[in-house]
Design an enzyme around this catalytic site. Structure first.
Site, PDB file in Angstrom:
ATOM      1  N   GLU A   8      34.204  46.315  46.951  1.00  0.00           N
ATOM      2  CA  GLU A   8      34.164  47.715  47.387  1.00  0.00           C
ATOM      3  C   GLU A   8      32.734  48.222  47.215  1.00  0.00           C
ATOM      4  O   GLU A   8      32.395  48.890  46.228  1.00  0.00           O
ATOM      5  CB  GLU A   8      35.150  48.572  46.597  1.00  0.00           C
ATOM      6  CG  GLU A   8      35.275  49.964  47.179  1.00  0.00           C
ATOM      7  CD  GLU A   8      36.330  50.811  46.481  1.00  0.00           C
ATOM      8  OE1 GLU A   8      36.438  51.998  46.830  1.00  0.00           O
ATOM      9  OE2 GLU A   8      37.025  50.292  45.600  1.00  0.00           O
ATOM     10  N   LYS A  68      49.196  43.957  29.448  1.00  0.00           N
ATOM     11  CA  LYS A  68      49.083  43.951  30.905  1.00  0.00           C
ATOM     12  C   LYS A  68      50.277  44.591  31.597  1.00  0.00           C
ATOM     13  O   LYS A  68      50.724  44.135  32.650  1.00  0.00           O
ATOM     14  CB  LYS A  68      48.878  42.525  31.415  1.00  0.00           C
ATOM     15  CG  LYS A  68      47.608  41.893  30.857  1.00  0.00           C
ATOM     16  CD  LYS A  68      47.597  40.398  30.986  1.00  0.00           C
ATOM     17  CE  LYS A  68      46.387  39.817  30.264  1.00  0.00           C
ATOM     18  NZ  LYS A  68      46.452  38.365  30.121  1.00  0.00           N
ATOM     19  N   ASP A  85      39.328  39.190  30.883  1.00  0.00           N
ATOM     20  CA  ASP A  85      40.637  38.958  31.492  1.00  0.00           C
ATOM     21  C   ASP A  85      40.932  40.167  32.380  1.00  0.00           C
ATOM     22  O   ASP A  85      41.306  41.233  31.885  1.00  0.00           O
ATOM     23  CB  ASP A  85      41.701  38.804  30.404  1.00  0.00           C
ATOM     24  CG  ASP A  85      43.067  38.429  30.954  1.00  0.00           C
ATOM     25  OD1 ASP A  85      43.311  38.638  32.158  1.00  0.00           O
ATOM     26  OD2 ASP A  85      43.908  37.928  30.177  1.00  0.00           O
ATOM     27  N   HIS A  90      31.914  56.244  52.451  1.00  0.00           N
ATOM     28  CA  HIS A  90      32.483  54.910  52.650  1.00  0.00           C
ATOM     29  C   HIS A  90      32.003  54.307  53.969  1.00  0.00           C
ATOM     30  O   HIS A  90      31.635  53.131  54.029  1.00  0.00           O
ATOM     31  CB  HIS A  90      34.019  54.986  52.622  1.00  0.00           C
ATOM     32  CG  HIS A  90      34.592  54.811  51.259  1.00  0.00           C
ATOM     33  ND1 HIS A  90      35.074  53.609  50.808  1.00  0.00           N
ATOM     34  CD2 HIS A  90      34.727  55.678  50.226  1.00  0.00           C
ATOM     35  CE1 HIS A  90      35.499  53.745  49.568  1.00  0.00           C
ATOM     36  NE2 HIS A  90      35.300  55.001  49.196  1.00  0.00           N
TER      37      HIS A  90
END
Length: 353
Positions: A37, A168, A244, A339
């Site tokens: 991005e 997570k 991670d 963007h």
């Protein structure tokens, strides 16, 4: 199938930002961000530039650190579960010795629990030095499990992980009790900087934060979150520093707070679940070693200090990106224009087209 292929995620250094606080003392730091991005780089860069135009820059305060693992014990009944946890809490020093036998760096600092019927969920909480601590906490919990089963009647093995950790997954418990590094970043921006560089006002940012981050997230059923896009910066930072990446699930749970102080903008980001380390899995790659060295996270310091520095710098990058996006969204059309401009001017590998 033994074939393994590798794809490099485009990485750029963004900054510098001015950062101070109880871990980093008034330094200019750059942020390594690996992402597809590409508008994220200039957006975070704008926030970083703003920090250099303020009196103190981004003040980052690390208020807590811990890694957790919750074991599941099956008791004969609820009363046995209750007396078991009472006994464990009374034997804290004994359990700390068990943990010390499993690792040089793991230290048991707290025990929390929940009882459901005859099931006892015991959440062990550790400090783990410079490691993020997943494996260290699991190994220590394995030793604790063996010790408990050998010394406590009426309970038997349920699981080494009972999901009260919580690893997570988007839950409330991590935000309440903490998992990883808990860092709060703050920035006080003068009115003239808000208007000239962010093209908005403090009042507009405060109003948008209430309506979007607080009310909008509430209506969406968010869990312990009130922010615009912490996950964007965290994933980019985690990938760049060998973390991670799945830990952005709980890491992106945090609260953005803004105040209008007579036209000056007070802006803060609270991140209670930053799970990062400077040693362990993922840190062997050459580019990660280079990144950690450039960040100043390879210095000779007391155990845990390099990881705390890494967390604080990552938290500062989150504030920069959050501030920039929130300011942009107070102006109709600005987000899409940015963007379109940056994505069309950047190739797929992150270099100008």
């Amino acid at each position: 199938m033994n074939d393994t292929s590798y794809a490099a995620v485009p990485l750029q250094w963004v900054g510098p930002a001015r950062v101070s606080g109880n871990v980093v003392t008034d330094e200019l730091v750059d942020f390594p961000l690996a992402t597809y991005e590409t508008p994220l780089w200039p957006s975070v860069g704008r926030g970083a530039r703003i920090s250099t135009l303020t009196e103190k820059g981004i003040v980052a305060t690390l208020i807590d650190e811990r890694m957790t693992r919750s074991i599941l014990l099956e008791a004969d009944d609820a009363y046995t579960a209750f007396t078991t946890i009472q006994g464990l809490q009374a034997r804290m020093a004994e359990l700390q010795e068990v943990v010390a036998g499993s690792s040089r760096f793991a230290k048991l600092i707290e025990i929390n629990h929940q009882i459901a019927g005859n099931l006892l969920f015991v959440r062990f909480e550790f400090t783990t030095g410079d490691a993020s601590g997943h494996n260290m906490a699991t190994l220590a919990s394995d030793h604790l499990m063996d010790h408990i089963l050998a010394t406590t009647p009426g309970v038997k093995y349920g699981s080494i992980s009972g999901n009260f950790c919580t690893d997570k997954k988007a839950t409330a418990v991590n935000g309440i009790l903490g998992r990883g590094k808990n860092v709060i970043t703050e920035l006080l921006i003068p009115r003239e900087v808000v208007e000239a560089r962010l093209h908005t006002t403090a009042a507009k940012v405060v109003q948008l934060n209430i309506r979007k981050n607080l009310i909008g997230t509430l209506l969406a059923g968010g869990i312990r979150s009130a922010n615009a896009h912490y996950a964007n910066m965290l994933l980019a930072y985690y990938l760049a520093t060998g973390q991670d990446a799945a830990n952005i699930v709980e890491g992106s749970q945090g609260v953005t707070h803004a105040e209008d102080r007579d036209g000056d903008l007070y802006f803060s980001c609270t991140l209670p679940n930053l799970i990062v380390g400077t040693v362990g899995n993922g840190k062997h790659a050459t580019f990660v070693e280079d990144v950690l060295t450039r960040l100043g996270c390879r210095e000779e310091r007391e155990p845990g200090a390099n990881a705390r520095r890494l967390a604080v710098i990552g938290a500062a990058s989150v504030l920069c990106g959050e501030l920039s996006l929130m300011a942009a969204q107070t102006n109709r059309g600005e987000l899409m224009r940015a963007h379109t401009q940056f994505e069309r001017s950047t190739s797929s590998n992150g270099t100008p087209a």
